[in-house]
Design a protein around this motif. Structure first.
Motif, PDB file in Angstrom:
ATOM      1  N   ALA A 170       0.736  -1.249   0.231  1.00 42.93           N
ATOM      2  CA  ALA A 170      -0.063   0.113  -0.041  1.00 42.93           C
ATOM      3  C   ALA A 170       0.737   1.385   0.033  1.00 42.93           C
ATOM      4  O   ALA A 170       0.580   2.287  -0.495  1.00 42.93           O
ATOM      5  N   VAL A 171       2.012   1.215   0.844  1.00 42.25           N
ATOM      6  CA  VAL A 171       2.932   2.297   0.885  1.00 42.25           C
ATOM      7  C   VAL A 171       3.553   2.423  -0.398  1.00 42.25           C
ATOM      8  O   VAL A 171       3.611   3.890  -1.078  1.00 42.25           O
ATOM      9  N   GLU A 172       4.043   1.395  -1.172  1.00 38.96           N
ATOM     10  CA  GLU A 172       4.775   1.507  -2.306  1.00 38.96           C
ATOM     11  C   GLU A 172       3.627   2.275  -3.553  1.00 38.96           C
ATOM     12  O   GLU A 172       4.167   2.991  -4.214  1.00 38.96           O
ATOM     13  N   ASP A 173       2.550   1.511  -3.612  1.00 38.10           N
ATOM     14  CA  ASP A 173       1.465   1.950  -4.579  1.00 38.10           C
ATOM     15  C   ASP A 173       1.355   3.497  -4.354  1.00 38.10           C
ATOM     16  O   ASP A 173       1.178   4.248  -5.448  1.00 38.10           O
TER      17      ASP A 173
ATOM     18  N   ILE B 250       3.437   4.130  12.139  1.00 40.85           N
ATOM     19  CA  ILE B 250       2.035   3.366  11.652  1.00 40.85           C
ATOM     20  C   ILE B 250       2.116   2.077  12.454  1.00 40.85           C
ATOM     21  O   ILE B 250       3.232   1.581  12.583  1.00 40.85           O
ATOM     22  N   ASP B 251       0.887   1.682  12.856  1.00 38.57           N
ATOM     23  CA  ASP B 251       0.517   0.356  13.609  1.00 38.57           C
ATOM     24  C   ASP B 251       0.941   0.653  15.001  1.00 38.57           C
ATOM     25  O   ASP B 251       0.347  -0.226  15.726  1.00 38.57           O
TER      26      ASP B 251
ATOM     27  N   THR C  63       0.797   9.696  13.431  1.00 39.70           N
ATOM     28  CA  THR C  63       0.859   8.396  13.532  1.00 39.70           C
ATOM     29  C   THR C  63      -0.599   7.950  12.949  1.00 39.70           C
ATOM     30  O   THR C  63      -1.402   8.676  13.167  1.00 39.70           O
ATOM     31  N   ILE C  64      -0.734   6.751  12.454  1.00 35.04           N
ATOM     32  CA  ILE C  64      -1.658   5.941  11.842  1.00 35.04           C
ATOM     33  C   ILE C  64      -1.911   4.557  12.840  1.00 35.04           C
ATOM     34  O   ILE C  64      -1.055   3.922  12.492  1.00 35.04           O
TER      35      ILE C  64
ATOM     36  N   MET D 145      -4.404   1.927   5.727  1.00 31.61           N
ATOM     37  CA  MET D 145      -3.343   2.622   6.701  1.00 31.61           C
ATOM     38  C   MET D 145      -2.073   2.930   5.969  1.00 31.61           C
ATOM     39  O   MET D 145      -1.580   4.113   6.096  1.00 31.61           O
ATOM     40  N   GLY D 146      -1.677   2.021   4.934  1.00 32.18           N
ATOM     41  CA  GLY D 146      -0.490   2.391   4.388  1.00 32.18           C
ATOM     42  C   GLY D 146      -0.791   3.664   3.365  1.00 32.18           C
ATOM     43  O   GLY D 146       0.213   4.441   3.318  1.00 32.18           O
TER      44      GLY D 146
END
Length: 326
Positions: free
Chosen positions: A80-83, A141-142, A151-152, A290-291
């Protein structure tokens, strides 16, 4: 390999002129710019991004540090982060810290040397002091690292309470818990949620909780110890999906049927939870969201489109997905 000198020679200009075109810095006449861009295209020249980063002391790259790449939760998060990063014009360097403080610091040093513009990190060992010394935007994250850091996270305690209540609704009378690593914020919150529901029960004591270390192999051993200590257990809430899968394995090794003899619920909603036999009931986190949100938040901070105090702490909701393990 085509070099910047080859481009300069092909265009009939100096290397400095090609550099100004590539970096969009300094004056270059329109006709000259067209010649250089044509030469770049004809020669299929690819600029050395490392060299450009060193020259400009910044790059179009962000870092992502995760604690355990073998846990399917983190590759799904990384995707998700990369996309999202690619859509926003950034590349991603993925680092696996193994929950090791020194390895984590080595990665922080490496990312600084690469002039990354920002970092997304999931860590229970990184400190606010380390982050401040980076002097670039960081999003957690997390897991919660420090107050005030963007923060997520998700509703961990709420999700744990949902899972434990759900087991009760399925008729489970003695419910055990396989917790994550001690000191990890989300593991502690999920354990708190479980205890919120069962701590008032006459049967409950701390021996109904074992530490699975967020690891499948460790959780198999922990679940076996739990079920041998308390054979009356007919429900287990595990703090993540791979530990829940470990608990299913342990139950079968002890001759218990899932869900006939014991019902099991995990937490995360990873794709693997749909591939187990039986398929795993789980508290699903919005993993991709999230990502995506963490990356957009980081890019907003890097490009100064978002203030550090603006929506810098987001808690996302979770949902219980019922499958065959209950």
């Amino acid at each position: 390999m085509i070099s910047i000198k080859d481009v300069a020679k092909h265009a009939g200009v100096s290397v400095a002129t090609v550099s100004r075109v590539l970096n969009n810095s300094g004056y270059v006449g329109q006709d000259t710019r067209i010649k250089v861009e044509k030469a770049i295209q004809e020669l299929n020249y690819k600029p050395n991004e490392v060299a450009r980063s060193l020259f400009k002391k910044q790059s179009s790259t962000i870092g992502l540090i995760v604690p355990d790449i073998t846990n399917p939760f983190f590759p799904e998060l990384a995707r998700a982060v990369e996309d999202t990063a690619i859509q926003l014009g950034y590349n991603v360097i993925l680092c696996n810290s193994d929950e090791d403080e020194q390895k984590e610091q080595n990665y922080l040093d490496l990312l600084q040397q690469q002039y990354v513009k920002g970092i997304i990190v999931s860590s229970n060992t990184m400190t606010a002091k380390q982050i401040k010394q980076l002097n670039i935007p960081v999003v957690s994250i997390d897991r919660v690292i420090s107050k005030g850091l963007p923060t997520i996270v998700v509703e961990n305690k709420k999700g744990a309470m949902m899972a434990t209540r759900f087991l009760q609704s399925k008729g489970c009378r003695r419910i055990g818990h396989i917790s994550g690593n001690s000191g990890v914020s989300n593991a502690e919150e999920r354990c708190e949620g479980y205890k919120e529901i069962v701590s008032g029960e006459p049967w409950f004591d701390e021996t109904y909780i074992v530490n699975g270390k967020y690891d499948m192999q460790a959780s198999i051993q922990a679940a076996m110890e739990l079920l041998q200590r308390h054979p009356e257990i007919d429900g287990i809430f595990a703090a993540n999906d791979i530990m829940a899968i470990g608990a299913i394995k342990a139950a079968y090794q002890l001759g218990k049927k899932v869900p006939g003899d014991i019902a099991i619920v995990g937490f995360d909603g990873i794709s693997l939870s749909k591939a187990t036999t039986p398929e795993l009931t789980t508290v699903q986190q919005p993993l991709y969201e999230m990502g995506e949100k963490a990356t957009k938040m980081l890019v907003g901070l890097m490009e100064q489109q978002q203030d550090m105090d603006q929506e810098n702490y987001q808690i996302l909701d979770v949902a219980l997905i019922e499958r065959e393990s209950t």
